[in-house]
Structures are given as C-alpha cells and as structure tokens.
Scaffold this active site. Sequence first.
Site, PDB file in Angstrom:
ATOM      1  N   PHE A  72      12.672  87.895  91.629  1.00  0.00           N
ATOM      2  CA  PHE A  72      12.437  87.590  90.222  1.00  0.00           C
ATOM      3  C   PHE A  72      11.464  88.618  89.622  1.00  0.00           C
ATOM      4  O   PHE A  72      10.462  88.968  90.251  1.00  0.00           O
ATOM      5  CB  PHE A  72      11.843  86.180  90.145  1.00  0.00           C
ATOM      6  CG  PHE A  72      11.806  85.599  88.774  1.00  0.00           C
ATOM      7  CD1 PHE A  72      12.951  85.061  88.205  1.00  0.00           C
ATOM      8  CD2 PHE A  72      10.621  85.565  88.050  1.00  0.00           C
ATOM      9  CE1 PHE A  72      12.909  84.513  86.936  1.00  0.00           C
ATOM     10  CE2 PHE A  72      10.582  85.026  86.773  1.00  0.00           C
ATOM     11  CZ  PHE A  72      11.730  84.491  86.220  1.00  0.00           C
TER      12      PHE A  72
ATOM     13  N   LYS B 281      10.242  73.391  86.782  1.00  0.00           N
ATOM     14  CA  LYS B 281      11.666  73.491  87.158  1.00  0.00           C
ATOM     15  C   LYS B 281      12.076  72.188  87.841  1.00  0.00           C
ATOM     16  O   LYS B 281      12.134  71.154  87.189  1.00  0.00           O
ATOM     17  CB  LYS B 281      11.896  74.738  88.009  1.00  0.00           C
ATOM     18  CG  LYS B 281      11.737  76.016  87.175  1.00  0.00           C
ATOM     19  CD  LYS B 281      11.850  77.285  87.983  1.00  0.00           C
ATOM     20  CE  LYS B 281      11.665  78.504  87.070  1.00  0.00           C
ATOM     21  NZ  LYS B 281      11.363  79.723  87.804  1.00  0.00           N
TER      22      LYS B 281
HETATM   23  C1  LIG Z   1      10.644  80.690  87.243  1.00  0.00           C
HETATM   24  C2  LIG Z   1      10.049  81.643  88.195  1.00  0.00           C
HETATM   25  C3  LIG Z   1       8.766  82.146  87.988  1.00  0.00           C
HETATM   26  C4  LIG Z   1       8.044  81.762  86.728  1.00  0.00           C
HETATM   27  O1  LIG Z   1       6.750  82.159  86.640  1.00  0.00           O
HETATM   28  P1  LIG Z   1       5.849  81.601  85.428  1.00  0.00           P
HETATM   29  O2  LIG Z   1       4.556  82.208  85.662  1.00  0.00           O
HETATM   30  O3  LIG Z   1       5.874  80.114  85.516  1.00  0.00           O
HETATM   31  O4  LIG Z   1       6.492  82.003  84.145  1.00  0.00           O
HETATM   32  C5  LIG Z   1       8.224  82.980  88.948  1.00  0.00           C
HETATM   33  N1  LIG Z   1       8.915  83.320  90.048  1.00  0.00           N
HETATM   34  C6  LIG Z   1      10.181  82.859  90.266  1.00  0.00           C
HETATM   35  C7  LIG Z   1      10.921  83.234  91.494  1.00  0.00           C
HETATM   36  C8  LIG Z   1      10.776  82.014  89.339  1.00  0.00           C
HETATM   37  O5  LIG Z   1      11.997  81.561  89.531  1.00  0.00           O
END
Ligand SMILES: *Cc1c(COP(=O)(O)O)cnc(C)c1O
Length: 412
Positions: free
Chosen positions: A126, A223
């Site tokens: 991500f 989530k």
């Molecule tokens: C959704 C997600 C995030 C989100 O990070 P935030 O700081 O909450 O915006 C980070 N890493 C992964 C793998 C995700 O799927």
Amino acid sequence: MGMTRQECAALDEADGLADIRHRFALPEGVIYLDGNSLGPMPRHVPARIRHVVETEWSDGLVRSWNDAGWIEAPRRVSARIARLIGATEDEVAVADSTSVNLFKLLVAAARLRPDRSVLLYARDDFPTDRYIVESAAEVLGLDAVCAGPDPDALIGALDERVAVLALTHVDYRSGALKAMPRFTAAAHAAGALILWDLCHSAGVLDVGLDAAHADFAVGCGYKYLNGGPGAPAFAYVAGRHLGVVRQPLTGWLGHAEPFAFAREFIAAPGIDRLQCGTPPMLSLLALESALEAFDGVDLAAIRFKSRALGDVFIRLFGERLGAHGFTLASPRDGELRGSQVSLAHPRGYAVIQSLIARGIIGDFRPPDILRFGLAPLYVRYTDVFDVVAAMDEIMARGEWNQPRFLSPKTVT
Ligand SMILES: *Cc1c(COP(=O)(O)O)cnc(C)c1O
C-alpha cells in the site's frame, strides 16, 4: 449445473454467524462489500455516542476524563483488539492513524538494530507504507529497499544489512495473504525484525501475532473493525521488546507520569509509551462501542466463513463471469487468500460504478481491479450470489457503458 441461489440460501441457513449481521445498521437494499475501505456502523453506536456527547461531554465536561473513564479508554479498546490479533492486551496501543503508527514503530524497530542500514519493504505494498518507510529511512539515515513481490524474492533480499522488514499481511489489491509464521521466521533467521501491517486482516482473519513471534504490527480501526471514518488505529509491540523500545514521537501521554508535568521525558514502562498526545475521544469511544459487534464471536468461525465466502465467490465467478472477460486477481487457494476476492477487467471502474448504482457496493483500484471485501460478520452467501448475478447481467446488457459510469470520482 452451476451453483444456485437456493444453495447459497442453504449456506446462510447453516451459518453460525448469520445472526451477527443484525448487530449492524446496514441500509435496506444495499449489499455491502466494501468493509475493507470503511466498515458499516454497528447499530448500538449512535446511542453510545449520543450519551458521550449529551452527558459525558455536555454535563460532565473535563470531569469526564476521570468520572466517565475517558482516560482509560485506550486501554479498554486495546484489550478488545488484542483478542482479535492474537496478542495480549499489554502489547497493544490504540492511538493515531495507521500511517503515524507505522512511522513510530519503524523508527522504534530500527533503533533495536543500530548496526544495520536497511528498511526492507514489499514492492506492491500500500502506498502509505512505502512513503512512510522511505521517510523513516531518510530521517534515520538508512536505506529504504523494496523487493518482491513474490515471497521467495522478498525472503532472498533478507541479508545482514536489513534492520526491519515491513510487510502488509493481506495485499490490498489482490487479497493475497502472506504467511506470517514463514516471513517472521525468515526475518529473524537473518537477524532482522518484522513489522506487519494488518489493515486488511484485523477483524476478518484469525491473526496470531504472538504465535508467529511477530515483533511489531499496525492496523486500522475503520476497516474491518468498523470503528467509523478515521477511527484511531492500533500498534502492537511484542512483550519482549516493551521494556526497551523507543518510539520517536515522545508526546506527554507516552510519559511514565503525564500528570507530573516533568521537565524530562521518561517513557511509560509498558505499551503506553506508544501514546503521543490526547486521544480523539469521540472517535475512540465510537470504536470501543463498535468492537462490541465482535462479542462472543470466535476467530476460528470468522476465518472459516471468510474462506467459504471467497470459495463461493470464486466458484460463481468461474461459472458466470469468465465469458465476460473477467479474470481472477486473487489466489484461488483459500489458504493463500485474505477475506477479499478481486477480479480484473479492463472496464473495471465502470462495472463497479454500475454495481453501486444497483446498491451493490464494492470498490475499484487502478489499473483494473474490482475489489469485494467479504466480512464474515455481515456478508451473506446470497449476497455473493447476487453480486455475481448482477455483474453477469451488467455485462450481458452492456449496462456499464454509460457516460455517468465512466468518469472517476474523487474518492474511489
Ligand atoms: C487502509 C490502509 C492504510 C491506511 O492508513 P491510514 O493512516 O489509516 O490512512 C495503511 N496501510 C494499509 C495496508 C491499508 O490498507
């Protein structure tokens, strides 16, 4: 003959988790397969938040930090999350966002390997994970190195220079699941520490951080934990590191005695040293309330249903969607798959938009991935049937091919 809706209804009938769905306030006529982006609201949350706002905040005012138990809320929420990720409650902090926790833990982990120079991460992870690894490396004067995406290449990149391996447990695009025990053991064999991102695992898989001897982990509250938009995230530090770990954001709430207002920073003895500033109490209490949806729910039952929903989806995909040019973008083997099925299609964005117009909510990730999150607490086997049937119809009728479905919105 293909699988029928009746067969799916029979699976719903036999599903031991079927009743848990009533704990959620899902809108009528909506099939929700986007809990991997924003979990739905558990029914009991509004009453709790009303009380927090109208009584604890409005009447209690600053006294509520003590009298309404606000100051202990992070610990209470940690205990609930710990059970879902195979940790003990003294190993989990609830604070900040996943991105911020990643930064804190990457720095903390690297400081435990001062003679090493590399932060290693997986190529397809991500974006926030990549950005934060690069930035943490820059701040620390280390090198951020990416490897993979295939597991052997990643493991092959573990050498004596690697301080920390940061990995996402479930790939956000494909739903591919990385074997936590295998990667953790490989990192340790190379003398490195491992940090797991559980954003797409917590709440839908039987995560076992302690059992795998993981070192660090982070994950999301909004989530599959259903804590609400922007809910606080969590950070895990294995018990054996707690006494020595030093995170960089040394705010007053990570102090051993915050209300002594001391001149010098002395880290709290345990997991509270992961705290930085004042918790966002409205969000935190919404998350606490939302986590009650997991009460009495067994992780093995969650994992069983998460696999079974995916297996049914993939079977129906094979029977009904192959002819429309969809390909499977997730592992077929349930052992290797998280709680999500992804398909690839060149018209993916428009197909998702036409599904949404029918009240079936999944999402799209570039370049061509249609994602369907299968949350065992509220997704039914008949929902899976209905999604595939709808896609079959949308393709057969060319329903996706309308101007309103072709132009991207700001948030996909
Ligand atoms: C959704 C997600 C995030 C989100 O990070 P935030 O700081 O909450 O915006 C980070 N890493 C992964 C793998 C995700 O799927």
